[in-house]
Scaffold this motif. Structure first.
Motif, PDB file in Angstrom:
ATOM      1  N   ILE A  62       0.830  -1.202   0.000  1.00 13.81           N
ATOM      2  CA  ILE A  62       0.000   0.000   0.000  1.00 13.81           C
ATOM      3  C   ILE A  62       0.868   1.256   0.000  1.00 13.81           C
ATOM      4  N   VAL A  63       1.891   1.286   0.853  1.00 12.02           N
ATOM      5  CA  VAL A  63       2.750   2.469   0.952  1.00 12.02           C
ATOM      6  C   VAL A  63       3.501   2.700  -0.354  1.00 12.02           C
ATOM      7  N   GLN A  64       3.973   1.634  -0.977  1.00 15.43           N
ATOM      8  CA  GLN A  64       4.672   1.786  -2.256  1.00 15.43           C
ATOM      9  C   GLN A  64       3.735   2.337  -3.326  1.00 15.43           C
ATOM     10  N   ALA A  65       2.513   1.840  -3.352  1.00 11.68           N
ATOM     11  CA  ALA A  65       1.552   2.334  -4.340  1.00 11.68           C
ATOM     12  C   ALA A  65       1.192   3.788  -4.078  1.00 11.68           C
ATOM     13  N   LEU A  66       1.033   4.142  -2.801  1.00  7.54           N
ATOM     14  CA  LEU A  66       0.724   5.532  -2.472  1.00  7.54           C
ATOM     15  C   LEU A  66       1.846   6.479  -2.886  1.00  7.54           C
ATOM     16  N   ALA A  67       3.088   6.027  -2.732  1.00  9.50           N
ATOM     17  CA  ALA A  67       4.224   6.866  -3.118  1.00  9.50           C
ATOM     18  C   ALA A  67       4.177   7.220  -4.592  1.00  9.50           C
ATOM     19  N   ALA A  68       3.627   6.311  -5.395  1.00  8.14           N
ATOM     20  CA  ALA A  68       3.507   6.566  -6.830  1.00  8.14           C
ATOM     21  C   ALA A  68       2.249   7.353  -7.178  1.00  8.14           C
ATOM     22  N   LYS A  69       1.142   7.059  -6.478  1.00  6.67           N
ATOM     23  CA  LYS A  69      -0.142   7.647  -6.835  1.00  6.67           C
ATOM     24  C   LYS A  69      -0.399   8.984  -6.154  1.00  6.67           C
ATOM     25  N   MET A  70       0.029   9.127  -4.909  1.00  3.52           N
ATOM     26  CA  MET A  70      -0.206  10.333  -4.125  1.00  3.52           C
ATOM     27  C   MET A  70       1.096  10.723  -3.409  1.00  3.52           C
ATOM     28  N   PRO A  71       2.125  11.104  -4.139  1.00  2.00           N
ATOM     29  CA  PRO A  71       3.460  11.269  -3.552  1.00  2.00           C
ATOM     30  C   PRO A  71       3.562  12.376  -2.515  1.00  2.00           C
ATOM     31  N   ASN A  72       2.639  13.320  -2.514  1.00  2.17           N
ATOM     32  CA  ASN A  72       2.718  14.428  -1.573  1.00  2.17           C
ATOM     33  C   ASN A  72       1.966  14.173  -0.263  1.00  2.17           C
ATOM     34  N   ASP A  73       1.234  13.070  -0.196  1.00  2.00           N
ATOM     35  CA  ASP A  73       0.417  12.783   0.977  1.00  2.00           C
ATOM     36  C   ASP A  73       1.226  12.059   2.045  1.00  2.00           C
ATOM     37  N   GLY A  74       0.880  12.291   3.298  1.00  2.00           N
ATOM     38  CA  GLY A  74       1.501  11.591   4.405  1.00  2.00           C
ATOM     39  C   GLY A  74       0.868  10.225   4.614  1.00  2.00           C
ATOM     40  N   VAL A  75       1.535   9.378   5.401  1.00  2.00           N
ATOM     41  CA  VAL A  75       1.051   8.032   5.701  1.00  2.00           C
ATOM     42  C   VAL A  75       1.261   7.749   7.191  1.00  2.00           C
ATOM     43  N   ILE A  76       0.243   7.188   7.819  1.00  3.27           N
ATOM     44  CA  ILE A  76       0.346   6.660   9.173  1.00  3.27           C
ATOM     45  C   ILE A  76      -0.009   5.185   9.085  1.00  3.27           C
ATOM     46  N   GLY A  77       0.957   4.311   9.337  1.00  5.88           N
ATOM     47  CA  GLY A  77       0.721   2.879   9.221  1.00  5.88           C
ATOM     48  C   GLY A  77       0.981   2.161  10.527  1.00  5.88           C
ATOM     49  N   GLU A  78       0.256   1.073  10.757  1.00  7.97           N
ATOM     50  CA  GLU A  78       0.456   0.324  12.000  1.00  7.97           C
ATOM     51  C   GLU A  78       1.845  -0.303  12.068  1.00  7.97           C
ATOM     52  N   GLU A  79       2.313  -0.858  10.947  1.00  7.41           N
ATOM     53  CA  GLU A  79       3.538  -1.657  10.988  1.00  7.41           C
ATOM     54  C   GLU A  79       4.807  -0.849  10.727  1.00  7.41           C
ATOM     55  N   PHE A  80       4.739   0.185   9.891  1.00  5.10           N
ATOM     56  CA  PHE A  80       5.949   0.904   9.502  1.00  5.10           C
ATOM     57  C   PHE A  80       5.930   2.381   9.889  1.00  5.10           C
ATOM     58  N   GLY A  81       4.952   2.781  10.707  1.00  5.81           N
ATOM     59  CA  GLY A  81       4.987   4.119  11.266  1.00  5.81           C
ATOM     60  C   GLY A  81       4.540   5.217  10.320  1.00  5.81           C
ATOM     61  N   THR A  82       5.043   6.410  10.582  1.00  3.49           N
ATOM     62  CA  THR A  82       4.562   7.625   9.926  1.00  3.49           C
ATOM     63  C   THR A  82       5.561   8.151   8.906  1.00  3.49           C
ATOM     64  N   LYS A  83       5.023   8.560   7.757  1.00  2.00           N
ATOM     65  CA  LYS A  83       5.812   9.249   6.733  1.00  2.00           C
ATOM     66  C   LYS A  83       5.178  10.613   6.516  1.00  2.00           C
ATOM     67  N   ALA A  84       5.959  11.662   6.700  1.00  2.00           N
ATOM     68  CA  ALA A  84       5.435  13.017   6.555  1.00  2.00           C
ATOM     69  C   ALA A  84       5.112  13.327   5.107  1.00  2.00           C
ATOM     70  N   GLY A  85       4.131  14.189   4.911  1.00  2.00           N
ATOM     71  CA  GLY A  85       3.783  14.638   3.572  1.00  2.00           C
ATOM     72  C   GLY A  85       3.729  16.150   3.523  1.00  2.00           C
ATOM     73  N   THR A  86       3.483  16.680   2.348  1.00  2.00           N
ATOM     74  CA  THR A  86       3.392  18.126   2.172  1.00  2.00           C
ATOM     75  C   THR A  86       1.979  18.587   1.817  1.00  2.00           C
ATOM     76  N   SER A  87       1.061  17.657   1.613  1.00  2.00           N
ATOM     77  CA  SER A  87      -0.324  17.994   1.293  1.00  2.00           C
ATOM     78  C   SER A  87      -1.156  18.004   2.578  1.00  2.00           C
ATOM     79  N   PRO A  88      -2.439  18.377   2.508  1.00  2.00           N
ATOM     80  CA  PRO A  88      -3.306  18.328   3.697  1.00  2.00           C
ATOM     81  C   PRO A  88      -3.736  16.905   4.073  1.00  2.00           C
TER      82      PRO A  88
END
Length: 270
Positions: free
Chosen positions: A61-87
């Protein structure tokens, strides 16, 4: 709600969420009802299981999001938080209900939620084994089976706890006199109580089959995706104090606002 957002922007999020569920489902299913190794993330005698299926699905999911919505942040149970620049932040629980997953029960699901400016904005729950999918539109919630025609979800009226069906994942998750006492008071009055279900319970509530879900000690990734599904099906979901549920904690969800008020009073007045 989508609010002032252009419809195309909201629909893009909906489309990507469905694509993420399509990607993660096969990753999970190749391990379901197989002899998959189980690790314990908890310490001190507790049990918090995780498997290759959890980690593999979140990674996909995170890999796909990086390609589809690269500016969005991610909060995941297993791999934690990735900051984004969008709302937007995508809040991911690859398998909500891993305990059910490891015993071969289908009462688990993949949760894909979206926060907009830290507020729950969109949610999807996917159960790839049964082929069921529940998600929120901008003003309603929907359910489909096997990719079929979406059906609108609607909670059912139930004003009185004496008439209500109560669901909760497990009584052992209630700790201390306050939590255990609250569960016992609600359970003593409800018409029927059933345990097990995790995220599936909330979707059954949105579909009008359950009236009340009571849980404790949830994390944001356990609940963010479910909030829009319940609210846009006509239900109400808060913390036990009546506050914002988006950060998790002790959660109450009801299909009928009248029942919600009655149960809040009961659990907060010992």
């Amino acid at each position: 709600m989508s609010g002032s957002l252009p419809a195309a922007e909201f629909q893009a999020i909906v489309r990507v969420a469905h694509e993420l569920a399509d990607i993660s489902g096969p990753v999970i299913l190749k391990h379901f009802r197989k002899a998959v190794p189980v690790e314990n993330k908890a310490a001190g005698g507790a049990f918090d299981p995780v498997t290759k299926a959890d980690r593999g699905a979140e990674k996909a999911i995170v890999q796909a999001l990086a390609a589809k919505m690269p500016n969005d942040g991610v909060i995941g149970e297993e791999f934690g938080t990735k900051a984004g620049t969008s709302p937007y932040q995508w809040v991911i629980d690859p398998i909500d209900g891993t305990r059910s997953f490891i015993i071969g029960s289908p009462l688990w699901g993949t949760l894909i939620g979206v926060l907009r400016d830290a507020r729950p904005f969109f949610g999807l729950m996917d159960q790839p084994f049964t082929g069921e999918r529940f998600w929120s539109g901008d003003r309603a919630s929907y359910h489909s089976v096997g990719g079929g025609r979406p059906q609108r979800l609607k909670t059912r009226p139930c004003a009185n706890l004496e008439d209500a069906v109560l669901a909760s994942t497990h009584p052992d998750l209630f700790e201390g006199d306050k939590q255990i006492g609250a569960l016992n008071r609600v359970k003593a009055t409800a018409r029927l109580t059933r345990y097990g279900g995790d995220c599936y319970n909330y979707c059954l509530l949105a579909a009008g089959f359950i009236d009340l879900v009571l849980e404790t000690n949830l994390k944001p990734y356990d609940i963010v995706a479910l909030i829009p599904i319940i609210e846009r099906a006509g239900g109400r979901i808060t913390t036990w104090s009546g506050g914002d549920p988006a950060s998790g904690g002790d959660i109450i969800a009801c299909g009928d606002a009248r029942l919600h008020e009655a149960v809040l009073t009961l659990i907060n007045n010992a």
